[in-house]
Design a protein around this motif. Structure first.
Motif, PDB file in Angstrom:
ATOM      1  N   SER A  27       4.571  -4.587 -66.826  1.00  0.00           N
ATOM      2  CA  SER A  27       3.734  -5.153 -65.762  1.00  0.00           C
ATOM      3  C   SER A  27       3.804  -6.679 -65.757  1.00  0.00           C
ATOM      4  O   SER A  27       3.915  -7.314 -64.697  1.00  0.00           O
ATOM      5  N   HIS A  28       3.739  -7.276 -66.948  1.00  0.00           N
ATOM      6  CA  HIS A  28       3.827  -8.737 -67.048  1.00  0.00           C
ATOM      7  C   HIS A  28       5.158  -9.227 -66.475  1.00  0.00           C
ATOM      8  O   HIS A  28       5.189 -10.194 -65.703  1.00  0.00           O
ATOM      9  N   LYS A  29       6.243  -8.563 -66.849  1.00  0.00           N
ATOM     10  CA  LYS A  29       7.572  -8.988 -66.391  1.00  0.00           C
ATOM     11  C   LYS A  29       7.701  -8.867 -64.880  1.00  0.00           C
ATOM     12  O   LYS A  29       8.318  -9.717 -64.227  1.00  0.00           O
ATOM     13  N   SER A  30       7.118  -7.808 -64.308  1.00  0.00           N
ATOM     14  CA  SER A  30       7.180  -7.628 -62.853  1.00  0.00           C
ATOM     15  C   SER A  30       6.441  -8.750 -62.134  1.00  0.00           C
ATOM     16  O   SER A  30       6.919  -9.294 -61.115  1.00  0.00           O
ATOM     17  N   ILE A  31       5.264  -9.114 -62.649  1.00  0.00           N
ATOM     18  CA  ILE A  31       4.487 -10.192 -62.030  1.00  0.00           C
ATOM     19  C   ILE A  31       5.224 -11.520 -62.150  1.00  0.00           C
ATOM     20  O   ILE A  31       5.289 -12.306 -61.192  1.00  0.00           O
ATOM     21  N   ILE A  32       5.775 -11.792 -63.322  1.00  0.00           N
ATOM     22  CA  ILE A  32       6.532 -13.034 -63.533  1.00  0.00           C
ATOM     23  C   ILE A  32       7.712 -13.100 -62.584  1.00  0.00           C
ATOM     24  O   ILE A  32       7.986 -14.136 -61.961  1.00  0.00           O
ATOM     25  N   ASP A  33       8.433 -11.994 -62.447  1.00  0.00           N
ATOM     26  CA  ASP A  33       9.594 -11.941 -61.560  1.00  0.00           C
ATOM     27  C   ASP A  33       9.184 -12.177 -60.105  1.00  0.00           C
ATOM     28  O   ASP A  33       9.824 -12.944 -59.378  1.00  0.00           O
ATOM     29  N   ARG A  34       8.117 -11.531 -59.677  1.00  0.00           N
ATOM     30  CA  ARG A  34       7.627 -11.663 -58.303  1.00  0.00           C
ATOM     31  C   ARG A  34       7.218 -13.105 -57.993  1.00  0.00           C
ATOM     32  O   ARG A  34       7.603 -13.668 -56.969  1.00  0.00           O
TER      33      ARG A  34
ATOM     34  N   GLU B 295       0.870 -19.700 -58.280  1.00  0.00           N
ATOM     35  CA  GLU B 295       1.275 -18.455 -57.625  1.00  0.00           C
ATOM     36  C   GLU B 295       0.802 -17.246 -58.429  1.00  0.00           C
ATOM     37  O   GLU B 295       0.372 -16.237 -57.859  1.00  0.00           O
ATOM     38  N   VAL B 296       0.860 -17.357 -59.749  1.00  0.00           N
ATOM     39  CA  VAL B 296       0.368 -16.271 -60.608  1.00  0.00           C
ATOM     40  C   VAL B 296      -1.127 -16.063 -60.392  1.00  0.00           C
ATOM     41  O   VAL B 296      -1.606 -14.924 -60.285  1.00  0.00           O
ATOM     42  N   ILE B 297      -1.878 -17.150 -60.294  1.00  0.00           N
ATOM     43  CA  ILE B 297      -3.329 -17.066 -60.104  1.00  0.00           C
ATOM     44  C   ILE B 297      -3.665 -16.348 -58.797  1.00  0.00           C
ATOM     45  O   ILE B 297      -4.681 -15.643 -58.702  1.00  0.00           O
ATOM     46  N   ARG B 298      -2.790 -16.495 -57.797  1.00  0.00           N
ATOM     47  CA  ARG B 298      -3.051 -15.871 -56.496  1.00  0.00           C
ATOM     48  C   ARG B 298      -2.842 -14.351 -56.495  1.00  0.00           C
ATOM     49  O   ARG B 298      -3.247 -13.670 -55.550  1.00  0.00           O
ATOM     50  N   GLN B 299      -2.199 -13.831 -57.549  1.00  0.00           N
ATOM     51  CA  GLN B 299      -1.944 -12.392 -57.602  1.00  0.00           C
ATOM     52  C   GLN B 299      -3.236 -11.637 -57.922  1.00  0.00           C
ATOM     53  O   GLN B 299      -4.095 -12.131 -58.656  1.00  0.00           O
TER      54      GLN B 299
ATOM     55  N   ASP C 192      -3.301  -8.587 -59.402  1.00  0.00           N
ATOM     56  CA  ASP C 192      -3.141  -7.724 -60.577  1.00  0.00           C
ATOM     57  C   ASP C 192      -3.967  -8.266 -61.741  1.00  0.00           C
ATOM     58  O   ASP C 192      -3.957  -9.480 -62.010  1.00  0.00           O
ATOM     59  N   PRO C 193      -4.641  -7.394 -62.500  1.00  0.00           N
ATOM     60  CA  PRO C 193      -5.438  -7.874 -63.649  1.00  0.00           C
ATOM     61  C   PRO C 193      -4.581  -8.554 -64.704  1.00  0.00           C
ATOM     62  O   PRO C 193      -5.032  -9.485 -65.379  1.00  0.00           O
ATOM     63  N   GLU C 194      -3.316  -8.102 -64.856  1.00  0.00           N
ATOM     64  CA  GLU C 194      -2.429  -8.712 -65.859  1.00  0.00           C
ATOM     65  C   GLU C 194      -2.097 -10.167 -65.506  1.00  0.00           C
ATOM     66  O   GLU C 194      -1.719 -10.951 -66.381  1.00  0.00           O
ATOM     67  N   ALA C 195      -2.205 -10.500 -64.212  1.00  0.00           N
ATOM     68  CA  ALA C 195      -1.879 -11.866 -63.783  1.00  0.00           C
ATOM     69  C   ALA C 195      -2.809 -12.880 -64.422  1.00  0.00           C
ATOM     70  O   ALA C 195      -2.403 -14.005 -64.743  1.00  0.00           O
TER      71      ALA C 195
END
Length: 249
Positions: free
Chosen positions: A11-18, A45-49, A51-54
């Protein structure tokens, strides 16, 4: 524990990639005319996601974007197109050193790719290479470069006096075993034993790097082993130019 090693889930890798793709979208669509995105842009951009993992990723990245280790989060002021570029890591702290080594290798890789497009060879020399194997990401990056750069007209040469440090790394051991050219000088007893096993060198052949004088050693070229003696008289101009002994030259 190095930053991120063994902690990233799928999940972390998917968010980072996105988020990485999102922040680079404007830069690529402008064909490089828009400002290069910064680490702070990426964290925003990560903060705007949603997902809880973000939130976990954003919190972990705060130290290197807004915190005291944000040295790589600012616009660069170095012309990377200069013929000579110096990246001084001497005073880099232990926490940032793994990132700094990767940044350095990335800069070298970019130059290799540019030279390839121009039809030029690049000779890459890495001194004190054991430092790269102290950290997971720099060791893995170097291993990939070791395998790939030759395809890009960029032969690599690495040197170290700390072979014991390298032999602790499985990545370094693979690189040593797969290298076509090795120049071995005098080695400590424990290192000789490990090298003999790794490189399939007999005890008799290892004798050439046992209590060997300066300028004496063993060449391994492909499947061939050649002992050599290459001493330079100390009263010569060539010795003065080439000596690295403190107080000489």
């Amino acid at each position: 524990q190095q930053m991120g090693v063994g902690r990233l889930t799928g999940s972390h890798k998917s968010i980072i990639d996105r988020c990485t793709a999102n922040v680079y979208q404007t830069y690529f669509s402008s064909r490089g005319k828009a400002p290069m995105p910064l680490l702070t842009d990426w964290r925003n951009e990560v903060i705007r996601q949603v997902d809880p993992e973000a939130r976990e990723i954003a919190l972990a990245a705060e130290l290197i974007t807004e915190g005291s280790l944000n040295v790589f989060a600012h616009p660069g002021n170095v012309n990377m197109d200069s013929r000579i570029v110096v990246l001084d890591l001497y005073e880099m702290g232990e926490q940032l050193r793994p990132t700094a080594l990767v940044v350095t290798l990335e800069a070298i890789q970019n130059r290799v790719m540019e030279n390839r497009k121009r039809g030029k060879y690049t000779w890459v020399f890495l001194d004190e290479v054991y430092l790269y194997f102290k950290y997971h990401y720099s060791g893995e990056f170097l291993y990939r470069a070791w395998k790939r750069f030759r395809k890009y007209a960029a032969p690599m040469t690495a040197a170290t006096q700390n072979i014991e440090e390298c032999l602790k790394s499985e990545t370094a051991r693979l690189m040593l075993a797969n290298s076509e050219f090795l120049l071995l000088f005098n080695q400590a007893a424990t290192d000789r034993a490990e090298l003999a096993k790794l490189l399939h060198i007999s005890d008799t052949q290892m004798g050439y790097i046992t209590n060997a004088e300066a300028g004496h050693g063993l060449l391994r070229i492909g499947g061939s082993l050649v002992p050599f003696s290459n001493t330079i008289p100390k009263d010569t101009e060539l010795y003065r130019l080439m000596s690295t002994t403190p107080g000489e030259g």
